[in-house]
Write a protein that holds these residues in place. Structure first.
Motif, PDB file in Angstrom:
ATOM      1  N   UNK A 384      14.678   1.226  -5.185  1.00 18.45           N
ATOM      2  CA  UNK A 384      13.901   2.225  -4.445  1.00 18.45           C
ATOM      3  C   UNK A 384      12.602   2.561  -5.174  1.00 18.45           C
ATOM      4  N   UNK A 385      12.659   2.647  -6.501  1.00 20.18           N
ATOM      5  CA  UNK A 385      11.449   2.950  -7.263  1.00 20.18           C
ATOM      6  C   UNK A 385      10.416   1.847  -7.108  1.00 20.18           C
ATOM      7  N   UNK A 390       5.242   0.249  -4.959  1.00 20.47           N
ATOM      8  CA  UNK A 390       4.444  -0.712  -4.193  1.00 20.47           C
ATOM      9  C   UNK A 390       3.843  -0.073  -2.955  1.00 20.47           C
ATOM     10  N   UNK A 391       4.594   0.823  -2.324  1.00 18.17           N
ATOM     11  CA  UNK A 391       4.095   1.500  -1.129  1.00 18.17           C
ATOM     12  C   UNK A 391       2.860   2.334  -1.456  1.00 18.17           C
ATOM     13  N   UNK A 392       2.916   3.060  -2.558  1.00 14.78           N
ATOM     14  CA  UNK A 392       1.742   3.837  -2.963  1.00 14.78           C
ATOM     15  C   UNK A 392       0.570   2.921  -3.314  1.00 14.78           C
ATOM     16  N   UNK A 438       5.114   7.579  -9.270  1.00 11.28           N
ATOM     17  CA  UNK A 438       5.983   6.538  -8.713  1.00 11.28           C
ATOM     18  C   UNK A 438       6.020   5.312  -9.616  1.00 11.28           C
ATOM     19  N   UNK A 439       4.867   4.953 -10.168  1.00 14.82           N
ATOM     20  CA  UNK A 439       4.822   3.824 -11.091  1.00 14.82           C
ATOM     21  C   UNK A 439       5.619   4.122 -12.362  1.00 14.82           C
TER      22      UNK A 439
END
Length: 472
Positions: A384-385, A390-392, A438-439
């Motif tokens: 999930x992380x 990647x989404x951000x 997030x990263x």
């Protein structure tokens, strides 16, 4: 009448030297066992880390370690170098290696025969002299020596596994502290850049307000944005300092070594998720706390067998006598002393050993159940992380940049107000801060997954369910 005169020889320097040499050799035996045990533990942990742990036991070792630490601090620290520094410089980890020394001393003690006893008694009465000499040996200690040695050897194997586990736990905590420190520093730098831009904008708004080109409402909004940014950067700097200090404690640094530098930003995301294979089978076979639990159960099983064997014969001592009595022939013989189990049949001791064994079995089963759960949780966080980071990176940040560019064009064309432009700037700051978090969370989850198959890290520093709680 018989007179017997006994005199002890005066100790010479040569005999005293032999005594001291014998004592040193006996002490060195346990030390050698501990050294070999640490080498095996270091090899086990070092194979997983790519860095070799060192047990600092002399001034020469410490000098070499300090020189290596100083060399590593000359460049921006990467996570692998940070781990190496902690393995050389973390005094708490070094202190935990002493457990190996204690266990090695117990093993060395269990490898030795019990000391024999000698007593001498001299009695005289009316010119008669009675001399009694006794030589005794703990026969039960001799008979149970192989079993006691096997038990202590298993305990020493547990100590080696625990030392390797401590090394891996320290390495995991250092890597996670490194990622947190770099992320906090990166966020603080970004917020500082936002502050500089907000300061320039509020200065421009002040001048435009004086010329009458801006309303009081727009000017107040710019001032509020600048004031909020000042508060945000204060929190960001405090967070960066706290995370850096956490890393400093794990690295064991102080004084001039505190001036070390970190990279400006976190490592890039990997192109794809790593192939984990059969995590559960690998973890159950390799994880050190599970291996230590198995060794404990085996050791307690052997101890239980010894307890059952000696439940009745608690004391068995043999003695040899050689007596002299005036006017009589010399007497020789032996004595066997056996404790009679009249009141204590050893059932309480056996029950205690059985319950201790069953307790260890249940704890090992609990460890296996918890390990399977931790693996599922760690892999879920890892996957999930990666998706979120990647989404951000690929979606949210590029979209925010497009919106910002469009808003600036529209503002220059007088199609949107300063309030609209200001609102977009705030949203962009939040998006970039969340992207950094997030990263960071991905690398925390990656570290957690890497070590969960190797050691019982307790997951103290793992990402808190990807909460992004560390927003600045």
């Amino acid at each position: 009448m018989i007179r017997v005169s006994l005199s002890a020889p005066r100790p010479t320097a040569g005999r005293l030297g032999l005594v001291l040499l014998a004592a040193a050799l006996l002490a060195g035996c346990a030390d050698s066992i501990a050294g070999k045990g640490f080498d095996e533990a270091a090899q086990t942990a070092g194979a997983a880390l790519g860095r070799q742990p060192v047990w600092i036991r002399s001034d020469e070792d410490r000098a070499k370690a300090q020189a290596r630490v100083a060399a590593l601090l000359q460049k921006p620290l990467d996570p692998d170098d940070a781990v190496e520094i902690a393995l050389l410089n973390n005094r708490g980890l070094q202190a935990r290696y002493a457990e190996l020394g204690l266990s090695a001393a117990d093993l060395a003690q269990a490898s030795r025969l019990p000391n024999p006893g000698f007593s001498f008694k001299r009695l005289s009465s009316n010119g008669d002299l009675d001399i009694e000499r006794q030589f005794s040996l703990d026969a039960m200690g001799v008979l149970t020596l192989p079993i006691r040695h096997a038990i202590e050897k298993r305990r020493f194997e547990q100590a080696k596994l625990k030392a390797a586990n401590d090394i891996l736990v320290t390495a995991a905590n250092v890597r996670q502290a490194w990622y947190r420190a770099v992320a906090a520093q990166q966020a603080a730098v970004y917020v500082g850049q936002v502050k500089d831009a907000a300061e320039a904008r509020v200065d421009l708004a002040r001048r435009m307000r004086r010329t009458g080109n801006w309303s009081l409402l727009d000017y107040a909004r710019e001032q509020a944005f600048y004031a909020e940014t000042v508060a945000r950067i204060a929190r960001a700097k405090l967070s960066a300092a706290a995370e850096r200090e956490r890393l400093v404690r794990l690295l064991g640094l102080y004084g001039g070594d505190l001036a070390f530098t970190l990279p400006e930003r976190l490592p890039d995301l990997p192109a794809a998720l790593q192939d984990t294979g059969d995590l559960e089978a690998r973890a159950l076979a390799e994880r050190l706390d599970i291996r230590a639990g198995r060794a404990e159960v085996a050791g307690l099983a052997a101890s239980l067998g010894l307890t059952r064997t000696t439940r009745v014969i608690n004391v068995l001592e043999t003695s040899y006598y050689r007596n002299s009595l005036s006017g009589q022939s010399r007497q020789t013989g032996y004595e066997i002393r056996l404790e009679v189990p009249l009141f204590d049949w050893g059932d309480a001791k056996v029950a205690h050993a059985e319950q201790t064994y069953m307790q260890a079995v249940d704890r090992l089963a609990e460890q296996a159940v918890n390990l399977r759960s931790e693996l599922r949780e760690s892999y879920g966080e890892y996957q999930t992380a990666w998706d979120l980071a990647r989404h951000y990176r690929d979606e949210i940040i590029p979209l925010r940049q497009k919106i910002s560019d469009e808003m600036l064009l529209r503002y220059n064309g007088m199609l949107v107000s300063a309030f609209d432009l200001l609102g977009d700037a705030r949203e962009q700051v939040d998006s970039v801060t969340e992207a950094i978090a997030a990263q960071r969370d991905f690398w925390l989850a990656e570290t957690s997954l890497r070590f969960v198959t190797l050691a019982d890290t307790g997951r103290p520093d793992s990402a808190p369910a990807l909460s992004l709680a560390a927003r600045n």
